[in-house]
Design an enzyme around this catalytic site. Sequence first.
Site, PDB file in Angstrom:
ATOM      1  N   HIS A 140      38.474  36.941  87.050  1.00 39.19           N
ATOM      2  CA  HIS A 140      39.878  37.314  86.987  1.00 39.19           C
ATOM      3  C   HIS A 140      39.982  39.003  86.762  1.00 39.19           C
ATOM      4  CE1 HIS A 140      43.990  37.537  87.060  1.00 39.19           C
ATOM      5  NE2 HIS A 140      44.260  36.517  85.931  1.00 39.19           N
ATOM      6  N   HIS A 175      39.344  37.891  97.813  1.00 38.56           N
ATOM      7  CA  HIS A 175      40.526  37.534  96.922  1.00 38.56           C
ATOM      8  C   HIS A 175      41.066  36.194  97.445  1.00 38.56           C
ATOM      9  CE1 HIS A 175      44.490  38.046  95.061  1.00 38.56           C
ATOM     10  NE2 HIS A 175      43.796  38.880  94.460  1.00 38.56           N
ATOM     11  N   ASP A 185      40.006  45.742  92.085  1.00 41.28           N
ATOM     12  CA  ASP A 185      38.990  45.886  91.145  1.00 41.28           C
ATOM     13  C   ASP A 185      37.713  46.677  91.307  1.00 41.28           C
ATOM     14  OD1 ASP A 185      40.378  44.422  88.857  1.00 41.28           O
ATOM     15  OD2 ASP A 185      39.866  42.753  89.793  1.00 41.28           O
TER      16      ASP A 185
END
Length: 434
Positions: free
Chosen positions: A267, A306, A362
Amino acid sequence: MEDSLTVTDNRTGRTYEIPVADGAIRAPDLRQIKVDDDDFGLLSYDPAFLNTASCRSSITEIDGDRGILRYRGYPIEQLAEHGSYLETAHLLLFGELPTEAELEVWTHEITYHTFVHENVKQLMQGFRYDAHPMGMLISVVAALSTFYPEASRVDDADVRMLQVHRLIAKVPTIAAWSYRHSRGLPYVYPDNDLGFTANFLSMMFKMAEPRFEAHPALVRALEVLFILHADHEQNCSANAMRSIGSSKVDPYSALAGAAAALYGPLHGGANEAVLKMLAEIGNLKNIPAFVEKVKAGEGRLMGFGHRIYKNYDPRAKIIKQVADEVFEVTGRNAMLDIALELEKIALEDEYFVSRKLYPNVDFYSGIIYQALGLPVAMFPVMFAIPRTAGWLAQWLELVQDPEQKIARPRQLYVGSDVRDYVPAGKRRAVAATV
Ligand SMILES: CC(C)(COP(=O)(O)OP(=O)(O)OC[C@H]1O[C@@H](n2cnc3c(N)ncnc32)[C@H](O)[C@@H]1OP(=O)(O)O)[C@@H](O)C(=O)NCCC(=O)NCCS
């Protein structure tokens, strides 16, 4: 056409009519489907909530197939281009962008609460010199509940709002101090003449100068990163916030739990993992071998893939632009070349294309944070600061939703049937399975 589902139970031959609303059936409606009177009723089995809506929400909308992310209806691209983080937090929490007058009051409320009790400072100073800043943030946010015991009155709207102000205001202070602690530097008090992001950078980097003046391009870049990370509907940490909050515990304890969920490498820890991966690759010529290892199932390409976005992550597009603006100020980061080449190869490779694996937010955020001078251990902390607004918006919605109760999933019990206790001396050794 009826808004219902007709289900035939082939075990009994009986047929049931189950209402459909908002494209969903209510799982408790399945309970009427039984083979006999002793049957508990049909359950739906959904580990990791792949196809289960846990709430009705009007905060954030994601359409993963079309690469759409909107807060309260506003496209993330527009908010990132024109908005500020505090405006976005207001939007998430209260449903509307503030008017000028409302923004002034909102900004004042947050600025007023940026300081923390001096004992919080002492508490933080008690951590080991090399404590992970995210571990510090989680613990100190939980500890705030002991400073504000009235926060447990979660059914009182005024009390709730005061904690919302405090959390949005104090999390950056705690976050910056966790960084200063890890560097052995004195903690810097908030400068309430600065904006939200500029003040955070001051608490992070100020040394002997009377006022820390961050480069405006970097202040803006951080503002955009904060907007992009402010909420993401029912992800792992939002679900933790809601699940813990459903017990009616105070928001500090619930938010500490949400931050703990964010800490994990799948995460919020992913951007830290991206940088570690890029450092491990180390050189452009090592990329093909690394990609082959990933394809052989030895590890994952961090920052790719994702659960929801199977087309592209709209945040990744915006963040790539931000990266360029930051690098104009800070100079080019060596990791960027490796990241760009890795992205190019992965986007053409059948393995990644067929699994719809694209760079997520990210993949770039870590490289930007590194260019800003932050150590990788600070990356999940940088995610937690803006996500505080999202967690609180989810929490406020939860506590005011008459349909919500304490979260308590069912299980499919697959363990031993009843058996009798045997004294230790008479037991046979069994290979441990846990
Ligand atoms: C984000 C993530 C947890 C989503 O996982 P998910 O929706 O449960 O997807 P799955 O784990 O079922 O993966 C589906 C397939 O893609 C592969 N896959 C998924 N992400 C991958 C990655 N980053 N690198 C390589 N392969 C990947 C899986 O091995 C699986 O392949 P298989 O069908 O051959 O078994 C996952 O993509 C991941 O671990 N990414 C890296 C961590 C990361 O960047 N997280 C940040 C999220 S914002």
